[in-house]
Design a protein around this motif. Structure first.
Motif, PDB file in Angstrom:
ATOM      1  N   TYR A  62      -5.255   1.956   7.235  1.00  0.00           N
ATOM      2  CA  TYR A  62      -5.999   1.394   6.122  1.00  0.00           C
ATOM      3  C   TYR A  62      -5.233   0.204   5.551  1.00  0.00           C
ATOM      4  CZ  TYR A  62      -9.319   5.203   6.139  1.00  0.00           C
ATOM      5  OH  TYR A  62     -10.331   6.090   6.496  1.00  0.00           O
ATOM      6  N   TYR A  63      -5.950  -0.909   5.411  1.00  0.00           N
ATOM      7  CA  TYR A  63      -5.363  -2.144   4.925  1.00  0.00           C
ATOM      8  C   TYR A  63      -5.994  -2.560   3.604  1.00  0.00           C
ATOM      9  CZ  TYR A  63      -3.703  -2.731   9.739  1.00  0.00           C
ATOM     10  OH  TYR A  63      -3.104  -2.566  10.963  1.00  0.00           O
ATOM     11  N   CYS A  64      -5.157  -3.043   2.740  1.00  0.00           N
ATOM     12  CA  CYS A  64      -5.614  -3.612   1.472  1.00  0.00           C
ATOM     13  C   CYS A  64      -5.796  -5.123   1.652  1.00  0.00           C
ATOM     14  CB  CYS A  64      -4.559  -3.320   0.414  1.00  0.00           C
ATOM     15  SG  CYS A  64      -4.862  -4.071  -1.185  1.00  0.00           S
ATOM     16  N   ASN A  65      -6.806  -5.649   1.014  1.00  0.00           N
ATOM     17  CA  ASN A  65      -7.082  -7.087   1.065  1.00  0.00           C
ATOM     18  C   ASN A  65      -7.367  -7.605  -0.324  1.00  0.00           C
ATOM     19  OD1 ASN A  65      -9.576  -9.183   1.149  1.00  0.00           O
ATOM     20  ND2 ASN A  65      -8.151  -9.588   2.826  1.00  0.00           N
ATOM     21  N   ALA A  66      -6.911  -8.820  -0.610  1.00  0.00           N
ATOM     22  CA  ALA A  66      -7.180  -9.422  -1.917  1.00  0.00           C
ATOM     23  C   ALA A  66      -7.536 -10.888  -1.747  1.00  0.00           C
ATOM     24  CB  ALA A  66      -5.968  -9.281  -2.829  1.00  0.00           C
ATOM     25  N   ASP A  67      -8.627 -11.270  -2.365  1.00  0.00           N
ATOM     26  CA  ASP A  67      -9.047 -12.669  -2.425  1.00  0.00           C
ATOM     27  C   ASP A  67      -8.450 -13.236  -3.708  1.00  0.00           C
ATOM     28  OD1 ASP A  67     -12.251 -14.292  -3.099  1.00  0.00           O
ATOM     29  OD2 ASP A  67     -10.338 -15.115  -2.423  1.00  0.00           O
ATOM     30  N   LEU A  68      -7.449 -14.070  -3.599  1.00  0.00           N
ATOM     31  CA  LEU A  68      -6.712 -14.436  -4.794  1.00  0.00           C
ATOM     32  C   LEU A  68      -6.280 -15.897  -4.809  1.00  0.00           C
ATOM     33  CD1 LEU A  68      -3.484 -14.600  -3.824  1.00  0.00           C
ATOM     34  CD2 LEU A  68      -3.738 -12.114  -3.874  1.00  0.00           C
ATOM     35  N   GLU A 109       0.833  -1.196   0.000  1.00  0.00           N
ATOM     36  CA  GLU A 109       0.000   0.000   0.000  1.00  0.00           C
ATOM     37  C   GLU A 109       0.868   1.247   0.000  1.00  0.00           C
ATOM     38  OE1 GLU A 109      -2.661  -2.523   3.081  1.00  0.00           O
ATOM     39  OE2 GLU A 109      -0.561  -1.903   3.144  1.00  0.00           O
ATOM     40  N   SER A 110       0.309   2.316  -0.515  1.00  0.00           N
ATOM     41  CA  SER A 110       0.979   3.609  -0.472  1.00  0.00           C
ATOM     42  C   SER A 110      -0.069   4.705  -0.516  1.00  0.00           C
ATOM     43  CB  SER A 110       1.958   3.755  -1.641  1.00  0.00           C
ATOM     44  OG  SER A 110       1.275   3.672  -2.869  1.00  0.00           O
ATOM     45  N   GLY A 111       0.335   5.914  -0.132  1.00  0.00           N
ATOM     46  CA  GLY A 111      -0.539   7.060  -0.272  1.00  0.00           C
ATOM     47  C   GLY A 111      -1.124   7.604   1.014  1.00  0.00           C
ATOM     48  N   GLY A 112      -0.867   6.953   2.135  1.00  0.00           N
ATOM     49  CA  GLY A 112      -1.386   7.484   3.385  1.00  0.00           C
ATOM     50  C   GLY A 112      -0.656   8.740   3.798  1.00  0.00           C
ATOM     51  N   GLY A 113      -1.139   9.372   4.868  1.00  0.00           N
ATOM     52  CA  GLY A 113      -0.489  10.569   5.349  1.00  0.00           C
ATOM     53  C   GLY A 113      -1.389  11.383   6.237  1.00  0.00           C
ATOM     54  N   LEU A 114      -0.971  12.622   6.463  1.00  0.00           N
ATOM     55  CA  LEU A 114      -1.703  13.555   7.316  1.00  0.00           C
ATOM     56  C   LEU A 114      -2.377  14.601   6.441  1.00  0.00           C
ATOM     57  CD1 LEU A 114      -2.350  14.846  10.103  1.00  0.00           C
ATOM     58  CD2 LEU A 114      -0.141  16.032   9.919  1.00  0.00           C
ATOM     59  N   GLY A 171      -2.285  -6.411   3.062  1.00  0.00           N
ATOM     60  CA  GLY A 171      -1.134  -5.533   3.025  1.00  0.00           C
ATOM     61  C   GLY A 171      -0.690  -5.180   4.432  1.00  0.00           C
ATOM     62  N   GLN A 172       0.383  -4.394   4.515  1.00  0.00           N
ATOM     63  CA  GLN A 172       0.948  -4.069   5.816  1.00  0.00           C
ATOM     64  C   GLN A 172       0.225  -2.905   6.483  1.00  0.00           C
ATOM     65  OE1 GLN A 172       2.136  -3.058   2.967  1.00  0.00           O
ATOM     66  NE2 GLN A 172       2.686  -0.901   3.220  1.00  0.00           N
ATOM     67  N   GLY A 173      -0.587  -2.204   5.742  1.00  0.00           N
ATOM     68  CA  GLY A 173      -1.336  -1.077   6.286  1.00  0.00           C
ATOM     69  C   GLY A 173      -0.634   0.253   6.052  1.00  0.00           C
ATOM     70  N   THR A 174      -1.440   1.286   5.898  1.00  0.00           N
ATOM     71  CA  THR A 174      -0.917   2.643   5.751  1.00  0.00           C
ATOM     72  C   THR A 174      -1.749   3.581   6.618  1.00  0.00           C
ATOM     73  OG1 THR A 174      -0.285   4.369   4.157  1.00  0.00           O
ATOM     74  CG2 THR A 174      -2.312   3.163   3.686  1.00  0.00           C
ATOM     75  N   TRP A 228     -10.605  -2.495   0.666  1.00  0.00           N
ATOM     76  CA  TRP A 228      -9.940  -1.653   1.656  1.00  0.00           C
ATOM     77  C   TRP A 228     -10.669  -1.795   2.991  1.00  0.00           C
ATOM     78  CZ3 TRP A 228      -5.406   0.628   0.690  1.00  0.00           C
ATOM     79  CH2 TRP A 228      -5.044   0.856  -0.638  1.00  0.00           C
ATOM     80  N   TYR A 229      -9.906  -2.002   4.020  1.00  0.00           N
ATOM     81  CA  TYR A 229     -10.421  -2.055   5.380  1.00  0.00           C
ATOM     82  C   TYR A 229      -9.673  -0.998   6.197  1.00  0.00           C
ATOM     83  CZ  TYR A 229     -12.572  -6.582   4.327  1.00  0.00           C
ATOM     84  OH  TYR A 229     -13.344  -7.581   3.791  1.00  0.00           O
ATOM     85  N   ARG A 230     -10.248  -0.639   7.327  1.00  0.00           N
ATOM     86  CA  ARG A 230      -9.536   0.277   8.207  1.00  0.00           C
ATOM     87  C   ARG A 230      -9.753  -0.122   9.660  1.00  0.00           C
ATOM     88  NH1 ARG A 230     -13.149   5.792   7.199  1.00  0.00           N
ATOM     89  NH2 ARG A 230     -15.026   5.123   8.328  1.00  0.00           N
TER      90      ARG A 230
END
Length: 123
Positions: free
Chosen positions: A93-99, A6-11, A114-117, A36-38
Motif C-alpha cells: 500500500y502506497y500513500c500519494n499526495a498532490d502537493l 507510511e506505517s501500520g502495515g502487517g500480517l 511514500g515508500q509503501g507498506t 492510498w494506492y495498492r
C-alpha cells in the motif's frame, strides 16, 4: 524536501483490521488530494481511496463499506482504516499526495509517493 512516511502495515487474518497512517513532512505549502494506492504481485497499481483537503472521499468498489479514509490537515496526515480484510487485499500500500512545496526559493507542484507498506491477509 518532502517525505511521505507510511506505517501500520502487517500480517492479519481474514476478517481482521489494520489501520495505515501516512504523514507528510518537509517544506510543504499546500496539500490537495491525498490517497492510498495498492499493488499486488503481478498487478498494476490501483487506487484504493482518495480524500480531498475538504474531506471529500472516493473509494474503489472493491473496498467500499470496508475501508474508511480520514485526514488530519493540521498534521498533514492521512489514515486508512481497513476492516473485514480479505486475502485479495494483500498488497503493498502506497500513500500519494498532490502537493505544492518550496525549494530553493521556488514553488513546485507535484505528486509525491511514500515508500509503501506491506499488508498481508491470510486465509
Amino acid at each position: 524536501q518532502v517525505q511521505l512516511v507510511e506505517s501500520g502495515g502487517g500480517l492479519v487474518q481474514a476478517g481482521g483490521s489494520l489501520r495505515l497512517s501516512c504523514a507528510a513532512s518537509g517544506s510543504i505549502k499546500t496539500i490537495r488530494t491525498m490517497g492510498w494506492y495498492r499493488q499486488a504481485p503481478g498487478k498494476q497499481r490501483e487506487l484504493v481511496a482518495a480524500i480531498t483537503s475538504g474531506g471529500g472521499t472516493n473509494y474503489a468498489d472493491s473496498v467500499k463499506g470496508r475501508f474508511t479514509s480520514s485526514r488530519d490537515n493540521a498534521k498533514n496526515t492521512i489514515y486508512l482504516q481497513m476492516n473485514s480484510l480479505k486475502p485479495e487485499d494483500t498488497a503493498v500500500y502506497y500513500c500519494n499526495a498532490d502537493l505544492t512545496y518550496y525549494s530553493r526559493g521556488y514553488i513546485y507542484t507535484t505528486d509525491y509517493w511514500g515508500q509503501g507498506t506491506q499488508v498481508t491477509v491470510s486465509s
